[in-house]
Design a protein around this motif. Structure first.
Motif, PDB file in Angstrom:
ATOM      1  N   ASP A 894      -2.902  -2.871   1.112  1.00 53.62           N
ATOM      2  CA  ASP A 894      -2.997  -4.319   0.928  1.00 53.62           C
ATOM      3  C   ASP A 894      -1.670  -4.906   0.474  1.00 53.62           C
ATOM      4  O   ASP A 894      -1.282  -5.998   0.911  1.00 53.62           O
ATOM      5  N   THR A 895      -0.964  -4.184  -0.396  1.00 52.65           N
ATOM      6  CA  THR A 895       0.346  -4.656  -0.839  1.00 52.65           C
ATOM      7  C   THR A 895       1.338  -4.677   0.321  1.00 52.65           C
ATOM      8  O   THR A 895       2.112  -5.635   0.482  1.00 52.65           O
ATOM      9  N   CYS A 896       1.308  -3.639   1.145  1.00 53.87           N
ATOM     10  CA  CYS A 896       2.211  -3.613   2.305  1.00 53.87           C
ATOM     11  C   CYS A 896       1.904  -4.754   3.259  1.00 53.87           C
ATOM     12  O   CYS A 896       2.823  -5.444   3.740  1.00 53.87           O
ATOM     13  N   LEU A 897       0.643  -4.986   3.547  1.00 50.03           N
ATOM     14  CA  LEU A 897       0.290  -6.085   4.437  1.00 50.03           C
ATOM     15  C   LEU A 897       0.702  -7.430   3.860  1.00 50.03           C
ATOM     16  O   LEU A 897       1.159  -8.325   4.591  1.00 50.03           O
ATOM     17  N   ARG A 898       0.554  -7.571   2.552  1.00 46.60           N
ATOM     18  CA  ARG A 898       0.904  -8.846   1.928  1.00 46.60           C
ATOM     19  C   ARG A 898       2.410  -9.071   1.935  1.00 46.60           C
ATOM     20  O   ARG A 898       2.881 -10.166   2.266  1.00 46.60           O
ATOM     21  N   GLU A 899       3.198  -8.051   1.601  1.00 39.19           N
ATOM     22  CA  GLU A 899       4.641  -8.239   1.504  1.00 39.19           C
ATOM     23  C   GLU A 899       5.323  -8.236   2.872  1.00 39.19           C
ATOM     24  O   GLU A 899       6.444  -8.722   3.004  1.00 39.19           O
ATOM     25  N   VAL A 900       4.643  -7.697   3.894  1.00 40.25           N
ATOM     26  CA  VAL A 900       5.181  -7.784   5.248  1.00 40.25           C
ATOM     27  C   VAL A 900       4.824  -9.134   5.867  1.00 40.25           C
ATOM     28  O   VAL A 900       5.240  -9.443   6.972  1.00 40.25           O
ATOM     29  N   LEU A 901       4.062  -9.955   5.133  1.00 39.00           N
ATOM     30  CA  LEU A 901       3.670 -11.317   5.509  1.00 39.00           C
ATOM     31  C   LEU A 901       2.549 -11.342   6.534  1.00 39.00           C
ATOM     32  O   LEU A 901       2.386 -12.330   7.255  1.00 39.00           O
ATOM     33  N   LEU A 902       1.763 -10.270   6.582  1.00 33.91           N
ATOM     34  CA  LEU A 902       0.657 -10.230   7.532  1.00 33.91           C
ATOM     35  C   LEU A 902      -0.622 -10.825   6.963  1.00 33.91           C
ATOM     36  O   LEU A 902      -1.497 -11.241   7.723  1.00 33.91           O
ATOM     37  N   THR A 903      -0.754 -10.847   5.656  1.00 34.54           N
ATOM     38  CA  THR A 903      -1.965 -11.377   5.036  1.00 34.54           C
ATOM     39  C   THR A 903      -1.597 -12.327   3.912  1.00 34.54           C
ATOM     40  O   THR A 903      -0.446 -12.371   3.451  1.00 34.54           O
ATOM     41  N   GLU A 904      -2.603 -13.047   3.457  1.00 35.08           N
ATOM     42  CA  GLU A 904      -2.532 -13.994   2.349  1.00 35.08           C
ATOM     43  C   GLU A 904      -1.747 -15.252   2.687  1.00 35.08           C
ATOM     44  O   GLU A 904      -1.991 -16.299   2.123  1.00 35.08           O
TER      45      GLU A 904
END
Length: 1051
Positions: A894-904
């Motif tokens: 979840d952190t990777c998805l968030r910091e790669v700008l894929l989520t949130e």
């Protein structure tokens, strides 16, 4: 008394002693709700629930409906007639359906799925997939036979009892079918003695006579005897003598009073008694005999001496102490079981029936003696109520806890019977008076009042609710003797419950035939060994019912649940492993008022189970482990391109295939190219490279991100992940600022100045390189990772989909970078032409695009994925349980998805997607121009080579001629207005989109500070060019010179 009791009942329980002020009242209070929640309706142990394993018992034959798997070699030889069509209909689907089975006793434990029980069925709802709640008369249900064994790893989990055409085609007969639920599988439950609908809505109880009405209003019924049907049909199938004595199954008739149509639904694994009565009413008191009643003596009783009167009345009261009516003391009434208030639509709360005794005072009896007798009547009433409780709660369906409680109460009743015998002996020897009896009965009255209170409080309950009820009575009692008696009952009744706890936390076995334990195994959720998803098995197979947890185990309930679950998974993966015993050995569980006595033992068992499973996952294969850290490193090498040289090799060999439409990509060839690319890279030494394979997703990254932002479930990986296909075009990411995916709105070479005809992407080959549109292979390519049980718990489909989303996004970014590098390679061929100043705008724009892509990829790989991976692997060394690993794994992704700008931040990804699409379209158009010029140049060279003068030229002269020709061609191109307009338009679009992206980053960072957004913004605008120069330059000139460090006039 039982000497083996941990805490024996106090010696003064039935001994003389002063009555306490806090003694229980004579009339016991009404029973509390069955689950210990105030106001919650009770569920009787005999009530049936959906999802339960049951048997279908014939009332006429006392045999069970069974579905026997048919032998394969006999399937083609059977030619039954319509008389045995039930058996034959089942054979057509692989089962022989007949009424010849026996009571299903197989345990429903998840560890035993290979055993067959032909007469066991699962009771399911027809109109709902939840399969929860009570079964009621009038409900439409399905009877499903679970397909077990290793050979049943398929989507069909059940075979259903249904109706099907007979071989003659003239009527419908019962069969067993492996198909989706249809109307032919629907059976309506009707009461056999009230089929007129008056009892619709009443909960169905085990043993209730029922009619099973099918779709065509015909009821399930017994058919011909199997031996008669087989002989008339001439079948050669073999049946054992026990089966041959059974009956076939038919569907006919509607009369509930015909014995062949009456069936019972009984619980599996619980012994069934004939015609059980849920509440046995107390018999009505018979009138006293005319010669033995108080009126038989006339005035003679009054003429007796006081000693004679007292002796007669004492003899009567001693009989009543044991539940036997006397001559002068009779039961006043026999009340039927009362029902407490219930919630609308819920079953009523059972209440222990009350028993009253009355003294029929004969004429001339001494009033003081009669008064003493009336004060002793509560003891008779308490004793009778407790006896009824023991009789009722000792039945099989009430469970082992009730059986143990009734056994302890029987010990007390036996001791009281011995005391009554001593009092009777004293009466015979003339040593007992009414005053002495009153004195000796005081402790017994208190004891039986407490037992009556406990019996009324736990009446109709099961399992942990019984233990909670006893403990509630103990807490409310202020007398030490009462608390000691409750503790004695708790220690006895909790023994079978603690045995369940012990087998669960020490061996991972769920031994709960009566459904009393607060941990239950769902038969609807299976692990991967039997065709189910591992994540569902881990999260949903073993569930905890909070209402059934005893209060003294409430603090340890989570550890108990996880201890058994860990051991179950561990032993399923390593069945021959020998676990070390806990430090100090297995502590025997026993109830104590000090919860620390068993809490410490539960904690030790929990640490043992968690260490065993975690060690199995973390150990290397050489030590018999699953090597989870090594597999996670392998995942990082492939999904996060940690060793990205294999990706370069793959693109070098498979670019043509990947730029085709996704439906035209040959997966078999792609699989071979991936294997060659991996073996020729640094990933060749990866021990788990064989578990990697390729696949194609039919959903887009934008759609997956859109779902994750809103917390929706990600699409399934089954059927090539086609669950998100057909997403509407107006969803996020469907278009990028007017540049449609897979096409360009920029003018083609040779078009007019105002031409804006879209450029259709080529698919490779002679027309030049292709553009990866939304439906291309490069946008759909993903990796698959094969894991075996139990590693699939950690690498569940949901987590693998997150890996795949990151991989697809990173793959797309690398592909855009690769296409820009190809443009850079084309630009290198123009260095010798001396047109640096003319090509400067395109050089500069290409370099800035390449700078953006490389900086973003560097940020993703070096500043996000790599440090997060190291932190995750470091957290594994600190993990104490496998749940900690799962939580860390989920948090890591979840952190990777968030910091790669894929989520949130859905808007950030839309801006990023637009910039990448613009870069890709720009690279495609410049490559197209370069290839077109290269083709024309090659044609001119071939024409010049045919001339005679060209043979007399030296190589230097021919090279100068080629350079002059190329220079003229490029000058002709640059002199056209449409080329400059194309570059200017790309420059404007790119800079505006990049500026919007950076502004959105600044806005998000200012709204809620996130360090990774600041890092990304600083990396993309490290010299503040875009923030200070770009705004004014875009408004004044489309060709504003970039900073010197970004200027690359020669590419």
């Amino acid at each position: 008394m039982a000497a083996a009791a941990a805490v024996a009942p106090p010696s003064h329980v039935f001994s003389p002693g002063p009555r306490g002020a806090a003694a229980a009242p004579a009339a016991a209070p009404a029973a509390a709700p069955a689950r210990g929640q105030c106001g919650a309706p009770a569920v009787l142990p005999s009530d049936l629930s959906y999802g339960a394993r049951v048997g279908l018992r014939s009332c006429a034959e006392q045999r069970y409906i069974a579905a026997y798997p048919r032998a394969a070699e006999l399937s083609s030889s059977a030619t039954p007639s319509s008389s045995s069509s039930a058996s034959v209909g089942g054979a057509a689907e692989g089962f022989e359906l007949e009424v010849s089975g026996f009571h299903p006793f197989r345990q429903g434990d998840a560890s035993d799925r290979a055993s067959e029980c032909p007469s066991e069925w699962v009771l399911l709802q027809f109109h709902s997939h939840r399969h929860r709640g009570l079964v009621r008369l009038g409900d439409e249900v399905c009877f499903a036979r679970e397909l077990t064994g290793a050979a049943e790893k398929r989507k069909e989990r059940y075979a259903y009892l249904a109706l099907g055409p007979s071989p003659s085609g003239t009527d419908m007969v019962p069969i067993v079918e492996r198909r989706e639920v249809s109307d032919l599988c629907r059976w309506t439950l009707l009461h056999a003695d009230g089929a007129d609908g008056a009892t619709v809505g009443t909960p169905v109880q085990a043993g209730m006579p029922l009619l099973f009405r099918g779709k065509y209003n015909e009821c399930l019924a017994l058919g011909r005897p199997l031996w008669e049907a087989a002989s008339s049909a001439g079948t050669r199938s073999f049946r054992s003598p026990a089966r041959s004595s059974g009956r076939a199954l038919a569907c006919r008739g509607r009369d509930g009073y015909v014995p062949e149509l009456r069936f019972r639904i009984v619980r599996a694994c619980i012994p069934f008694g004939p015609d059980p009565v849920p509440h046995a009413p107390l018999p009505e008191p018979a009138p006293p005999p005319t010669l033995l009643g108080p009126d038989a003596q006339g005035d003679g009783f009054g003429n007796w001496t006081l000693e004679q009167q007292e002796h007669a009345l004492l003899e009567d009261i001693l009989f009543c102490f044991l539940g036997v009516e006397g001559v002068y003391i009779r039961r006043a009434s026999a009340s039927l079981p009362a029902e407490g208030p219930a919630v609308a639509g819920a079953p009523p709360t059972p209440v222990l029936p009350e028993v009253k005794f009355e003294v029929h005072s004969p004429p001339g009896a001494d009033h003081s003696t009669i008064q003493f007798l009336r004060q002793l009547l509560p003891l008779c009433e308490h004793h009778a109520a407790v006896q009824h409780f023991v009789t009722q709660q000792s039945r099989h369906e009430y469970g082992a806890v009730n059986h143990a409680l009734c056994s302890a109460i029987r010990d007390l009743l036996k001791e009281f019977s011995g005391k009554v015998g001593q009092l009777e002996n004293a009466l015979r020897t003339g040593e007992l008076s009414i005053a002495k009896l009153w004195y000796h009965a005081q402790p017994s009255i208190d004891t039986f009042a407490l037992l009556h209170r406990i019996s009324a409080h736990v009446y109709g309950r099961m399992g942990g609710a019984v233990l909670n009820g006893i403990e509630e009575v103990m807490v409310r009692s202020s007398l030490t003797t009462a608390q000691d008696l409750c503790e004695f009952l708790l220690q006895h009744s909790s023994r079978p419950y603690f045995e369940m706890v012990s087998s669960w936390v020490y061996e991972g076995r769920l031994e709960d035939p009566f459904g009393e334990f607060f941990v239950s195994a769902s038969s609807r959720v299976r692990d991967e060994r039997t065709g189910g998803p591992a994540a569902d098995f881990w999260q949903k197979h073993f569930t905890m019912d909070e209402r059934a947890v005893p209060q003294f185990l409430m603090a340890s309930r989570e550890r108990i649940l996880h201890s058994g679950k860990y051991l179950h998974v561990y032993l399923s993966a390593a069945p021959a492993a020998q676990l070390p015993e806990p430090v100090g050995g297995r502590a025997p569980f026993r109830y104590s008022r000090r919860s620390r006595d068993y809490v410490e033992a539960i904690d030790a068992a929990y640490r043992r189970a968690s260490a065993a499973l975690l060690g199995l996952f973390m150990r290397p294969p050489s030590d018999g482990g699953l090597d989870l850290p090594g597999r996670l490193k392998s995942m990082r090498s492939f999904f996060f391109l940690g060793k990205g040289d294999w990706f370069g090799n793959l693109m070098d060999t498979a670019a043509g295939e990947l730029e085709r439409p996704a439906e035209d990509v040959p997966l078999a060839r792609l699989e071979g190219l991936l294997d060659l690319a991996v073996r020729a890279s640094s990933a060749a030494s990866d021990p788990y490279k064989e578990d990697i394979s390729v696949g194609l997703h039919s959903f887009r990254i934008e759609d997956a991100c859109h779902r994750m932002v809103r917390g929706h479930v990600l699409p399934s990986e089954e059927a090539e992940d086609d669950s998100m296909a057909g997403t509407p075009a107006d969803s996020p990411g469907a278009s990028t600022s007017g540049l449609q995916p897979g096409a360009s709105t920029l003018p083609a070479r040779g078009a007019g100045a105002t031409s804006s005809a879209p450029i259709a992407p080529a698919t490779g080959g002679a027309l030049g390189p292709g553009l990866a549109g939304e439906g291309s292979g490069i946008r759909s390519l993903t990796l698959k990772y094969r894991t075996a049980w139990p590693l699939s718990i950690v690498f569940s489909k949901g987590l693998l989909l997150k890996y795949q989303v990151i991989f697809r996004h990173l793959l797309y970014c690398r592909y855009v970078e690769r296409k820009l590098v190809e443009v850079w390679v084309d630009h290198q061929t123009t260095k010798e032409l001396g047109l640096d100043s003319s090509f400067s705008p395109s050089y500069s724009l290409r370099q800035r695009m390449l700078h953006f892509c490389r900086d973003y990829i560097y940020y993703v790989t070096v500043e996000v994925l790599e440090p997060q991976s190291h932190q995750f692997l470091a957290s594994l060394r600190r993990a104490e349980t496998i749940d900690d690993v799962l939580q860390s794994h989920e948090k890591f992704l979840d952190t990777c998805l968030r910091e790669v700008l894929l989520t949130e931040r859905d808007t950030l990804y839309r801006h990023l997607s637009k910039v990448l699409q613009t870069c890709l379209t720009f690279a495609y158009n410049l490559r197209r121009f370069s290839h077109s010029l290269a083709g024309e140049q090659q044609a001119d060279d071939d024409l010049a080579a045919d001339e005679d003068d060209n043979e007399r030229k030296t190589p230097a002269e021919r090279r100068l001629a080629r350079v002059r020709h190329s220079t003229q061609s490029y000058l002709s191109l640059l002199s056209q207005r449409h080329y400059s307009k194309m570059i200017a338009k790309f420059k404007t679009i790119f800079e505006s989109q990049l500026q919007g992206f950076l502004k959105q980053i600044q806005q998000e960072s200012a709204t809620r500070y996130e360090s990774f957004l600041n890092n990304l913004g600083t990396r993309l605008d490290y010299n503040e060019y875009y923030s200070s120069v770009l705004t004014s330059s875009v408004s004044t000139s489309a060709f504003a010179p970039p900073p010197s460090d970004l200027d690359s006039s020669r590419g």
